[in-house]
Design a protein around this motif. Structure first.
Motif, PDB file in Angstrom:
ATOM      1  N   MET A   1      44.224  19.150  28.456  1.00  0.00           N
ATOM      2  CA  MET A   1      43.582  18.770  27.405  1.00  0.00           C
ATOM      3  C   MET A   1      43.368  19.918  26.255  1.00  0.00           C
ATOM      4  N   GLU A   2      43.486  19.438  24.905  1.00  0.00           N
ATOM      5  CA  GLU A   2      43.452  20.556  24.260  1.00  0.00           C
ATOM      6  C   GLU A   2      41.943  21.106  23.896  1.00  0.00           C
ATOM      7  N   GLU A   3      41.948  22.391  23.245  1.00  0.00           N
ATOM      8  CA  GLU A   3      40.936  23.156  23.227  1.00  0.00           C
ATOM      9  C   GLU A   3      40.043  22.437  22.173  1.00  0.00           C
ATOM     10  N   HIS A   4      40.520  21.948  21.105  1.00  0.00           N
ATOM     11  CA  HIS A   4      39.697  21.361  19.968  1.00  0.00           C
ATOM     12  C   HIS A   4      40.385  20.230  19.527  1.00  0.00           C
ATOM     13  N   TYR A   5      40.060  19.467  18.415  1.00  0.00           N
ATOM     14  CA  TYR A   5      40.575  18.505  17.583  1.00  0.00           C
ATOM     15  C   TYR A   5      41.904  19.143  16.990  1.00  0.00           C
ATOM     16  N   PRO A   6      42.998  18.043  16.748  1.00  0.00           N
ATOM     17  CA  PRO A   6      43.068  16.780  17.219  1.00  0.00           C
ATOM     18  C   PRO A   6      43.094  16.636  18.930  1.00  0.00           C
ATOM     19  N   PHE A   7      42.631  15.940  19.631  1.00  0.00           N
ATOM     20  CA  PHE A   7      42.833  15.581  21.095  1.00  0.00           C
ATOM     21  C   PHE A   7      43.971  14.498  21.358  1.00  0.00           C
ATOM     22  N   THR A   8      44.590  14.815  22.164  1.00  0.00           N
ATOM     23  CA  THR A   8      45.926  13.825  22.798  1.00  0.00           C
ATOM     24  C   THR A   8      45.207  13.474  24.424  1.00  0.00           C
ATOM     25  N   LEU A   9      45.774  12.447  24.843  1.00  0.00           N
ATOM     26  CA  LEU A   9      45.552  11.811  26.030  1.00  0.00           C
ATOM     27  C   LEU A   9      46.391  12.580  27.109  1.00  0.00           C
ATOM     28  N   PRO A  10      45.833  13.091  27.945  1.00  0.00           N
ATOM     29  CA  PRO A  10      46.526  13.948  28.892  1.00  0.00           C
ATOM     30  C   PRO A  10      47.550  12.857  29.750  1.00  0.00           C
ATOM     31  N   PRO A  11      48.709  13.227  30.267  1.00  0.00           N
ATOM     32  CA  PRO A  11      49.198  12.319  31.258  1.00  0.00           C
ATOM     33  C   PRO A  11      48.325  12.101  32.343  1.00  0.00           C
ATOM     34  N   LEU A  12      48.728  10.772  33.151  1.00  0.00           N
ATOM     35  CA  LEU A  12      48.104  10.661  34.249  1.00  0.00           C
ATOM     36  C   LEU A  12      48.777  11.543  35.260  1.00  0.00           C
ATOM     37  N   LEU A  58      35.791  21.066  22.984  1.00  0.00           N
ATOM     38  CA  LEU A  58      35.409  19.789  23.743  1.00  0.00           C
ATOM     39  C   LEU A  58      34.189  20.045  24.682  1.00  0.00           C
ATOM     40  N   TRP A  59      34.030  20.966  25.085  1.00  0.00           N
ATOM     41  CA  TRP A  59      32.697  21.209  25.909  1.00  0.00           C
ATOM     42  C   TRP A  59      31.375  21.694  25.063  1.00  0.00           C
ATOM     43  N   LYS A  60      31.864  22.137  23.637  1.00  0.00           N
ATOM     44  CA  LYS A  60      30.741  22.210  22.628  1.00  0.00           C
ATOM     45  C   LYS A  60      30.298  21.028  22.156  1.00  0.00           C
ATOM     46  N   TYR A  84      35.915  14.177  28.201  1.00  0.00           N
ATOM     47  CA  TYR A  84      35.565  15.480  28.841  1.00  0.00           C
ATOM     48  C   TYR A  84      35.480  14.913  30.528  1.00  0.00           C
ATOM     49  N   ASN A  85      34.585  13.930  30.818  1.00  0.00           N
ATOM     50  CA  ASN A  85      34.619  13.274  32.080  1.00  0.00           C
ATOM     51  C   ASN A  85      35.653  12.920  32.645  1.00  0.00           C
ATOM     52  N   HIS A  86      36.514  12.009  31.913  1.00  0.00           N
ATOM     53  CA  HIS A  86      37.740  11.524  32.455  1.00  0.00           C
ATOM     54  C   HIS A  86      38.911  12.331  32.512  1.00  0.00           C
ATOM     55  N   ASP A  87      38.907  13.383  31.661  1.00  0.00           N
ATOM     56  CA  ASP A  87      39.877  14.303  32.190  1.00  0.00           C
ATOM     57  C   ASP A  87      39.558  15.146  33.385  1.00  0.00           C
ATOM     58  N   LEU A  88      38.243  15.269  33.718  1.00  0.00           N
ATOM     59  CA  LEU A  88      37.945  16.237  34.976  1.00  0.00           C
ATOM     60  C   LEU A  88      38.134  15.062  36.115  1.00  0.00           C
ATOM     61  N   TYR A  89      38.014  13.795  35.968  1.00  0.00           N
ATOM     62  CA  TYR A  89      38.028  12.627  36.745  1.00  0.00           C
ATOM     63  C   TYR A  89      39.300  12.753  37.659  1.00  0.00           C
ATOM     64  N   PHE A  90      40.287  12.341  36.485  1.00  0.00           N
ATOM     65  CA  PHE A  90      41.759  12.251  37.065  1.00  0.00           C
ATOM     66  C   PHE A  90      42.322  13.461  37.679  1.00  0.00           C
ATOM     67  N   ARG A  91      41.941  14.445  36.990  1.00  0.00           N
ATOM     68  CA  ARG A  91      42.410  15.956  37.531  1.00  0.00           C
ATOM     69  C   ARG A  91      41.950  16.111  38.928  1.00  0.00           C
ATOM     70  N   THR A  92      41.053  15.792  39.395  1.00  0.00           N
ATOM     71  CA  THR A  92      40.199  15.941  40.594  1.00  0.00           C
ATOM     72  C   THR A  92      40.567  14.846  41.808  1.00  0.00           C
ATOM     73  N   LEU A  93      41.672  14.122  41.224  1.00  0.00           N
ATOM     74  CA  LEU A  93      41.941  13.147  42.299  1.00  0.00           C
ATOM     75  C   LEU A  93      43.622  13.331  42.584  1.00  0.00           C
ATOM     76  N   HIS A  94      43.784  13.227  43.955  1.00  0.00           N
ATOM     77  CA  HIS A  94      45.031  13.416  44.541  1.00  0.00           C
ATOM     78  C   HIS A  94      45.333  12.287  45.801  1.00  0.00           C
ATOM     79  N   PRO A  95      46.734  11.817  45.619  1.00  0.00           N
ATOM     80  CA  PRO A  95      47.004  10.988  46.819  1.00  0.00           C
ATOM     81  C   PRO A  95      46.734  11.600  48.298  1.00  0.00           C
ATOM     82  N   THR A  96      46.391  10.789  49.318  1.00  0.00           N
ATOM     83  CA  THR A  96      46.375  11.306  50.671  1.00  0.00           C
ATOM     84  C   THR A  96      47.662  11.812  51.159  1.00  0.00           C
ATOM     85  N   PRO A  97      47.458  12.456  52.166  1.00  0.00           N
ATOM     86  CA  PRO A  97      46.477  12.615  53.160  1.00  0.00           C
ATOM     87  C   PRO A  97      45.164  13.456  52.657  1.00  0.00           C
ATOM     88  N   VAL A  98      44.069  13.377  53.189  1.00  0.00           N
ATOM     89  CA  VAL A  98      42.894  13.705  52.917  1.00  0.00           C
ATOM     90  C   VAL A  98      43.025  15.282  52.970  1.00  0.00           C
TER      91      VAL A  98
END
Length: 214
Positions: A1-12, A58-60, A84-98
């Motif tokens: 994710m870019e630090e500031h504008y313009p932002f782009t959608l990070p790949p899944l 983005l955090w500011k 901000y929230n979705h960037d973190l959400y997808f980056r903290t998911l990982h395929p199993t195994p647990v």
């Protein structure tokens, strides 16, 4: 994710079907490519004629939205938080195994919650107790202390450092789980990328950053 504008959608960070059976391909497509993308697009639109705010990271934008002009304040609050929230959400998911937390993070979990199962219970209580749309969070302070909280809509827990978030907006789970939020939570928990969280937590302890980044 870019630090500031313009932002782009990070790949899944994985294939659409990589999280099966916990999260299905259709949910991943709509959640990432439609909902997350819409937050990015709208945030850029809000900022494109406001050059004075284009250098804000983005955090500011998420933390200091109350300082923005009336015309864009609520829109930036909603959409910067969504990015901000979705960037973190997808980056903290990982395929199993647990996976499991590293020693440093696990020690903090045991100190502040009494163990991993107790932490899970605290986050689940926050996730199921959030009325309507929102998020459940595991956060850290600059000294490494951990806590759990929930936020409504697309608000963030900043200035606390977010380590992990469970998205309890219906678009995160309804296509697969309908109204079974508890079942979604249990399967989401299996996908938490503990090595990634452990690495971020180690940086918190070693650097004690003044400004939290996703």
């Amino acid at each position: 994710m870019e630090e500031h504008y313009p932002f782009t959608l990070p790949p899944l960070p994985f294939a659409y079907d990589a999280l099966l059976p916990e999260l299905d391909e259709k949910t991943m497509y709509f959640h990432h490519d439609k909902h997350f993308a819409a937050y990015v697009e709208t945030l850029n639109h809000l900022l494109e004629r406001r050059p004075v705010y284009q250098s804000w990271p983005l955090w500011k934008l998420c933390r200091d939205w109350a300082e923005l002009p009336d015309e864009i304040r609520q829109g930036v609050r909603n959409n910067a938080g969504g990015v901000y929230n979705h960037d973190l959400y997808f980056r903290t998911l990982h395929p199993t195994p647990v996976s499991s937390p590293g020693a440093l993070l696990l020690g903090a979990i045991e100190r502040d919650f009494g163990g991993l199962q107790a932490l899970k219970g605290a986050i689940k209580t926050a996730a199921l107790g959030q009325f309507g749309s929102g998020w459940a969070w595991l956060t850290a302070e600059s000294d490494g202390r951990l806590s759990v909280c929930k936020t409504a809509n697309q608000d963030t827990p900043l200035p606390l450092l977010p380590l992990l978030c469970c998205d309890v907006w219906e678009h995160a789970y309804y296509l697969q789980y309908q109204n079974r939020r508890a079942e979604y939570f249990e399967n989401w928990w299996r996908l938490v990328d503990w090595p990634q969280l452990s690495s971020v937590y180690s940086q918190v302890i070693s650097r004690c950053p003044r400004c939290p980044h996703p």
